[in-house]
Scaffold this active site. Structure first.
Site, PDB file in Angstrom:
ATOM      1  CD  GLN A 147      -0.878   0.053   3.731  1.00  0.00           C
ATOM      2  OE1 GLN A 147      -1.938   0.799   3.909  1.00  0.00           O
ATOM      3  NE2 GLN A 147      -0.913  -0.815   4.642  1.00  0.00           N
ATOM      4  CE1 TYR A 201       9.120   7.905   9.470  1.00  0.00           C
ATOM      5  CE2 TYR A 201       9.585  10.132   9.310  1.00  0.00           C
ATOM      6  CZ  TYR A 201       9.240   8.854   8.733  1.00  0.00           C
ATOM      7  OH  TYR A 201       9.023   8.721   7.223  1.00  0.00           O
ATOM      8  CE  LYS A 227      12.000   6.944   6.845  1.00  0.00           C
ATOM      9  NZ  LYS A 227      11.933   5.917   6.177  1.00  0.00           N
ATOM     10  CB  THR A 239       0.356   6.926   2.933  1.00  0.00           C
ATOM     11  OG1 THR A 239       1.108   7.206   4.059  1.00  0.00           O
ATOM     12  CG2 THR A 239       0.931   7.202   1.568  1.00  0.00           C
TER      13      THR A 239
HETATM   14  N1  LIG Z   1       3.750   9.080   4.012  1.00  0.00           N
HETATM   15  C1  LIG Z   1       4.937  10.129   4.244  1.00  0.00           C
HETATM   16  O1  LIG Z   1       4.481  11.428   4.365  1.00  0.00           O
HETATM   17  C2  LIG Z   1       6.118   9.771   3.966  1.00  0.00           C
HETATM   18  C3  LIG Z   1       6.537   8.796   4.151  1.00  0.00           C
HETATM   19  N2  LIG Z   1       8.090   8.257   4.000  1.00  0.00           N
HETATM   20  C4  LIG Z   1       8.535   7.003   4.028  1.00  0.00           C
HETATM   21  O2  LIG Z   1       8.063   6.130   2.867  1.00  0.00           O
HETATM   22  C5  LIG Z   1       7.940   4.656   3.259  1.00  0.00           C
HETATM   23  C6  LIG Z   1       6.520   4.444   2.924  1.00  0.00           C
HETATM   24  O3  LIG Z   1       5.836   5.140   3.711  1.00  0.00           O
HETATM   25  P1  LIG Z   1       4.206   5.063   3.655  1.00  0.00           P
HETATM   26  O4  LIG Z   1       3.831   4.270   2.327  1.00  0.00           O
HETATM   27  O5  LIG Z   1       3.411   6.513   3.855  1.00  0.00           O
HETATM   28  O6  LIG Z   1       3.894   3.923   4.857  1.00  0.00           O
HETATM   29  P2  LIG Z   1       2.586   3.244   5.129  1.00  0.00           P
HETATM   30  O7  LIG Z   1       2.483   3.017   6.635  1.00  0.00           O
HETATM   31  O8  LIG Z   1       1.094   3.654   4.520  1.00  0.00           O
HETATM   32  O9  LIG Z   1       2.650   1.653   4.379  1.00  0.00           O
HETATM   33  C7  LIG Z   1       3.964   1.030   4.778  1.00  0.00           C
HETATM   34  C8  LIG Z   1       3.812  -0.330   4.495  1.00  0.00           C
HETATM   35  O10 LIG Z   1       5.067  -1.060   4.859  1.00  0.00           O
HETATM   36  C9  LIG Z   1       4.480  -2.295   5.504  1.00  0.00           C
HETATM   37  N3  LIG Z   1       5.428  -2.494   6.626  1.00  0.00           N
HETATM   38  C10 LIG Z   1       5.599  -1.847   7.861  1.00  0.00           C
HETATM   39  N4  LIG Z   1       6.613  -2.414   8.505  1.00  0.00           N
HETATM   40  C11 LIG Z   1       6.978  -3.417   7.829  1.00  0.00           C
HETATM   41  C12 LIG Z   1       7.913  -4.587   8.020  1.00  0.00           C
HETATM   42  N5  LIG Z   1       8.640  -4.293   9.539  1.00  0.00           N
HETATM   43  N6  LIG Z   1       8.172  -5.371   7.370  1.00  0.00           N
HETATM   44  C13 LIG Z   1       7.540  -5.228   6.255  1.00  0.00           C
HETATM   45  N7  LIG Z   1       6.790  -4.535   5.711  1.00  0.00           N
HETATM   46  C14 LIG Z   1       6.305  -3.521   6.795  1.00  0.00           C
HETATM   47  C15 LIG Z   1       3.135  -2.104   6.095  1.00  0.00           C
HETATM   48  O11 LIG Z   1       2.320  -3.274   6.225  1.00  0.00           O
HETATM   49  C16 LIG Z   1       2.507  -1.209   5.002  1.00  0.00           C
HETATM   50  O12 LIG Z   1       2.061  -1.813   3.778  1.00  0.00           O
HETATM   51  C17 LIG Z   1       8.347   4.725   4.799  1.00  0.00           C
HETATM   52  O13 LIG Z   1       9.767   4.348   4.973  1.00  0.00           O
HETATM   53  C18 LIG Z   1       8.073   6.332   5.267  1.00  0.00           C
HETATM   54  O14 LIG Z   1       8.942   6.437   6.480  1.00  0.00           O
HETATM   55  C19 LIG Z   1       8.919   9.161   3.903  1.00  0.00           C
HETATM   56  C20 LIG Z   1       8.507  10.610   3.806  1.00  0.00           C
HETATM   57  C21 LIG Z   1       7.048  10.806   4.113  1.00  0.00           C
HETATM   58  C1  LIG Z   2       6.048  11.000   7.519  1.00  0.00           C
HETATM   59  C2  LIG Z   2       6.915  11.848   7.175  1.00  0.00           C
HETATM   60  O1  LIG Z   2       8.310  11.618   6.838  1.00  0.00           O
HETATM   61  C3  LIG Z   2       7.044  13.153   7.104  1.00  0.00           C
HETATM   62  C4  LIG Z   2       8.195  14.134   6.559  1.00  0.00           C
HETATM   63  O2  LIG Z   2       5.852  13.686   7.048  1.00  0.00           O
END
Ligand SMILES: NC(=O)C1=CN([C@@H]2O[C@H](COP(=O)(O)OP(=O)(O)OC[C@H]3O[C@@H](n4cnc5c(N)ncnc54)[C@H](O)[C@@H]3O)[C@@H](O)[C@H]2O)C=CC1
Ligand SMILES: CC(=O)C(C)=O
Length: 256
Positions: A12, A152, A156, A187
């Protein structure tokens, strides 16, 4: 033979957006996630779109799972050309409230998971011809302070450091390592962050999200597709001469 991309946390959110884009770019897609039901659903959706896809259950904080994931991908498709260390978790806590358990948990997933994924991918890529590409999920929170995202943010910053070191060490094997640094992406992660901010800051649900989105110079929230556009470049031969970079894609929040 088509190239193969593995995306952790690909069921997702941003991971799914990246998988969708790399599938459109012609890669075989391996989705790994600890939520295998959702990963299977996503894989079925991709297959209906004509992608060559498998879903693999795995926890990135488990080193054996990461090596098994790469073996399964290589067995199925013959190579692993791109490995995206995307899976990550969030925590909303003031520095004074962070517990040892929570600190270990978030480092285990976001930092240890990236190390294990890099190890597994590098072992396979070293056996192959051509340039291997490891792509890490960093964040603008890996470059600048975000209140209440201390643990967090520390993970990062660590991913940023690991990207630089891995790039230096693996360049001799024709493996590049880069990272994407998104801003505020809609998300399930941001749903949880918003909920966490309600208690800490006495906000209404949705208000923390709205405040952050209002701070974006390009005046809209970010989508997984925005992030995937950058990852598509990092996965392509157009980025063959780039390594060790953590690139912001955030609508202009962070400028240097
Ligand atoms: N949403 C945001 O604003 C931002 C997200 N990110 C980074 O982008 C990446 C993806 O984030 P999102 O899609 O927003 O997160 P999300 O929480 O919507 O999706 C994360 C997915 O990773 C899986 N997951 C979590 N822990 C796991 C594990 N230990 N092993 C295998 N799968 C695992 C979950 O089941 C989920 O399907 C993350 O590393 C997050 O830190 C970075 C900057 C901004
Ligand atoms: C979740 C995350 O990395 C931010 C900057 O919102």
């Amino acid at each position: 033979m088509s190239k193969t991309a593995v995306i952790t946390g690909g069921a997702q959110g941003i991971g799914k957006g990246i998988a969708q884009r790399l599938g459109n770019d012609g890669f075989n897609i391996v989705i790994s996630d600890m939520n295998i039901d959702l990963a299977n659903e996503t894989a079925e959706e991709f297959k209906r779109n004509g992608f060559e896809t498998i879903a693999v259950e795995g926890n990135v904080s488990n080193q054996d799972d990461q090596f098994a994931l790469v073996s399964k991908a290589a067995e199925q498709f013959g190579s692993v050309d791109v490995f995206v260390n995307n899976a990550g978790i969030d925590q909303v806590e003031a520095i004074e409230d962070i517990t040892p358990d929570n600190l270990n948990k978030i480092f285990n997933v976001n930092v240890n998971g990236t190390v294990y994924g890099t190890q597994a991918a590098a072992k396979q890529m070293k056996k192959q011809d051509g340039i291997g590409k490891i792509i890490n999920a960093c964040s603008i929170a890996g470059k600048t302070a975000f209140e209440l995202l201390g643990a967090y943010s520390a993970t990062k910053f660590a991913v940023n450091g690991l990207t630089q070191v891995s790039a230096k060490e693996l360049a001799q094997f024709d493996i590049t390592v880069n990272a994407y640094c998104p801003g505020i992406v809609g998300t399930s992660m941001w749903d949880r962050i918003d909920a966490g901010m309600v208690d800490y800051k006495g906000l209404e649900p949705g208000q923390a999200w709205e405040q952050q989105v209002n701070s974006i110079p390009l005046q809209r929230s970010q989508t997984p597709e925005d992030v995937a556009n950058l990852v598509s470049y990092l996965a392509s031969s157009d980025s063959d001469y780039m390594t060790g970079q953590a690139i912001n894609i955030d609508g202009g929040i962070e400028v240097h």
